[in-house]
Design an enzyme around this catalytic site. Structure first.
Site, PDB file in Angstrom:
ATOM      1  N   SER A   7      17.564  56.358  91.098  1.00  0.00           N
ATOM      2  CA  SER A   7      16.115  56.170  91.054  1.00  0.00           C
ATOM      3  C   SER A   7      15.733  54.978  91.922  1.00  0.00           C
ATOM      4  O   SER A   7      16.118  53.836  91.628  1.00  0.00           O
ATOM      5  CB  SER A   7      15.644  55.933  89.619  1.00  0.00           C
ATOM      6  N   HIS A  32      15.984  60.071  93.576  1.00  0.00           N
ATOM      7  CA  HIS A  32      14.944  60.304  92.580  1.00  0.00           C
ATOM      8  C   HIS A  32      13.786  59.351  92.827  1.00  0.00           C
ATOM      9  O   HIS A  32      13.979  58.127  92.927  1.00  0.00           O
ATOM     10  CB  HIS A  32      15.512  60.086  91.175  1.00  0.00           C
ATOM     11  N   ASP A  34      10.278  58.063  91.353  1.00  0.00           N
ATOM     12  CA  ASP A  34       9.412  57.997  90.179  1.00  0.00           C
ATOM     13  C   ASP A  34       7.987  57.651  90.600  1.00  0.00           C
ATOM     14  O   ASP A  34       7.721  56.551  91.099  1.00  0.00           O
ATOM     15  CB  ASP A  34       9.921  56.938  89.197  1.00  0.00           C
ATOM     16  N   MET A  36       4.216  57.046  89.379  1.00  0.00           N
ATOM     17  CA  MET A  36       3.457  56.697  88.173  1.00  0.00           C
ATOM     18  C   MET A  36       2.036  56.298  88.555  1.00  0.00           C
ATOM     19  O   MET A  36       1.830  55.620  89.565  1.00  0.00           O
ATOM     20  CB  MET A  36       4.145  55.554  87.425  1.00  0.00           C
ATOM     21  N   HIS A  65       9.366  62.909  90.858  1.00  0.00           N
ATOM     22  CA  HIS A  65       9.055  63.064  89.433  1.00  0.00           C
ATOM     23  C   HIS A  65       7.650  62.528  89.218  1.00  0.00           C
ATOM     24  O   HIS A  65       7.425  61.310  89.234  1.00  0.00           O
ATOM     25  CB  HIS A  65      10.112  62.298  88.635  1.00  0.00           C
ATOM     26  N   MET A  67       4.865  61.446  87.184  1.00  0.00           N
ATOM     27  CA  MET A  67       4.413  60.972  85.873  1.00  0.00           C
ATOM     28  C   MET A  67       2.936  60.614  86.009  1.00  0.00           C
ATOM     29  O   MET A  67       2.545  59.444  85.924  1.00  0.00           O
ATOM     30  CB  MET A  67       5.250  59.770  85.435  1.00  0.00           C
ATOM     31  N   MET A 136      13.705  63.464  79.508  1.00  0.00           N
ATOM     32  CA  MET A 136      13.539  62.014  79.470  1.00  0.00           C
ATOM     33  C   MET A 136      14.297  61.461  78.263  1.00  0.00           C
ATOM     34  O   MET A 136      14.029  61.843  77.124  1.00  0.00           O
ATOM     35  CB  MET A 136      12.060  61.647  79.368  1.00  0.00           C
ATOM     36  N   ASP A 174      17.105  61.518  82.577  1.00  0.00           N
ATOM     37  CA  ASP A 174      16.596  60.288  83.169  1.00  0.00           C
ATOM     38  C   ASP A 174      16.300  59.273  82.083  1.00  0.00           C
ATOM     39  O   ASP A 174      15.502  59.535  81.183  1.00  0.00           O
ATOM     40  CB  ASP A 174      15.312  60.612  83.955  1.00  0.00           C
TER      41      ASP A 174
END
Length: 246
Positions: A7, A32, A34, A36, A65, A67, A136, A174
Site C-alpha cells: 500500500s 495498492h 488507497d 480516501m 481501492h 474509499m 478489510m 487489507d
C-alpha cells in the site's frame, strides 16, 4: 497464487517512484492505492493525478481501492489515469451491480470491498461479477491499525463459497498484515496481501517486501503439503479398509 500488494499510503511520497520500484524488486506484483475522500472514511489521501504519475514509473497492476462516497462519479477518471483494478465498497454504493459494471466498461477489473462489520453474504448477488473481493481486516481510514481476527472467518467463508459456487474471484485482505499475522491470513484463504506499514515504515522496503512475501509463500507451501499428507493418509486408510473386507 499468493501476491503481495504494498500500500503506497505508507510510502514516502517524496520518493514515491523509487519506493514503488523498490517493492517490485522485492517481489510485489501489484501496487495498492488507497483513495480516501474525508467523507466515507475520516482521512483524505490521493486522486487520479498521483495514479497517473505512478503509472509512468511502474508496469505492475495498480489496484485502486476507492474509499469514497459516490464512486461512480470518479471511476472514469481513475481508469483514464491508469488504474488496472478498481474496487468499491459495498457500503458506499447505492447500486453496487451498476458500479461494478461501470468499472468493467472502462476496461478495469472490478472488485468489491467489505468493512469489518459487513457480512460476507451481503455480496452473494455480485460475486460472479468481480475479479476480487477485498476483506478489510481493520476499519478503513488509516494505516498501522491492529488486525481484526474475526476477519479470518470471513476469508475462509469466501473461499468455501467460491469453491461451492465454482466462481473465479480472488480474495484480497487489507489491514494489519505483517509477519505476525500473514500466516493466519494465508491459511484462511487470502491470495492478495495488502501491507503498508510493515513494508515502508522501517528499514529497506525492498527487503521488507521480500521477507513478508517469503513468509506468505512458505505458509502456502506448507498448507499444500499438509493437505497432500491428509489426502494420502485418507487414501491409504481406504485401501486398508478395503483389504480387510471379506
Amino acid at each position: 497464487m499468493i501476491e503481495l500488494a504494498p500500500s503506497i499510503l505508507s510510502a514516502d511520497f517524496a520518493r514515491l517512484g523509487a519506493e514503488a520500484q523498490a517493492v517490485v524488486e522485492g517481489g510485489a506484483t501489484v501496487l495498492h492505492v488507497d483513495v480516501m475522500d474525508g467523507h466515507f472514511v475520516p482521512n483524505i489521501t490521493i486522486g487520479p493525478p498521483v495514479v497517473a504519475s505512478l503509472r509512468k514509473v511502474s508496469k505492475v497492476p495498480l489496484d485502486c481501492h476507492l474509499m469514497i462516497e459516490r464512486p461512480d462519479e470518479f471511476i472514469p477518471a481513475f481508469a483514464e489515469a491508469g488504474a488496472d483494478w478498481i474496487s468499491v465498497h459495498q457500503e458506499a454504493c447505492v447500486h453496487l451491480d451498476r458500479s461494478l459494471h461501470l468499472i468493467a466498461a472502462h476496461g478495469c477489473k472490478p472488485g468489491v470491498v467489505i468493512n469489518p462489520a459487513t457480512p460476507v453474504h451481503a455480496l452473494d448477488e455480485v460475486l460472479p461479477l468481480v475479479h476480487h473481493v477485498l476483506v478489510m481486516s481493520v476499519n478503513p481510514g488509516f494505516g498501522g491499525q491492529i488486525f481484526i481476527h474475526s476477519s479470518l472467518k470471513k476469508i475462509a467463508l469466501l473461499s468455501k463459497i467460491r469453491e461451492s459456487r465454482r466462481l473465479g474471484f480472488r480474495i484480497e485482505v487489507d489491514g494489519g498484515i505483517h509477519h505476525d499475522t500473514v500466516a493466519d491470513v494465508v491459511r484462511a484463504g487470502a491470495e492478495i496481501l495488502v501491507s503498508g506499514s510493515a513494508i515502508f515504515e522501517q528499514g529497506n522496503p525492498s527487503e521488507n517486501a521480500r521477507r513478508l512475501l517469503k513468509s506468505a509463500l512458505d505458509t502456502a507451501k506448507q498448507s499444500v503439503q499438509d493437505l497432500s499428507s491428509v489426502a494420502g493418509g485418507s487414501a491409504a486408510g481406504e485401501r486398508g479398509n478395503s483389504l480387510s473386507l471379506p
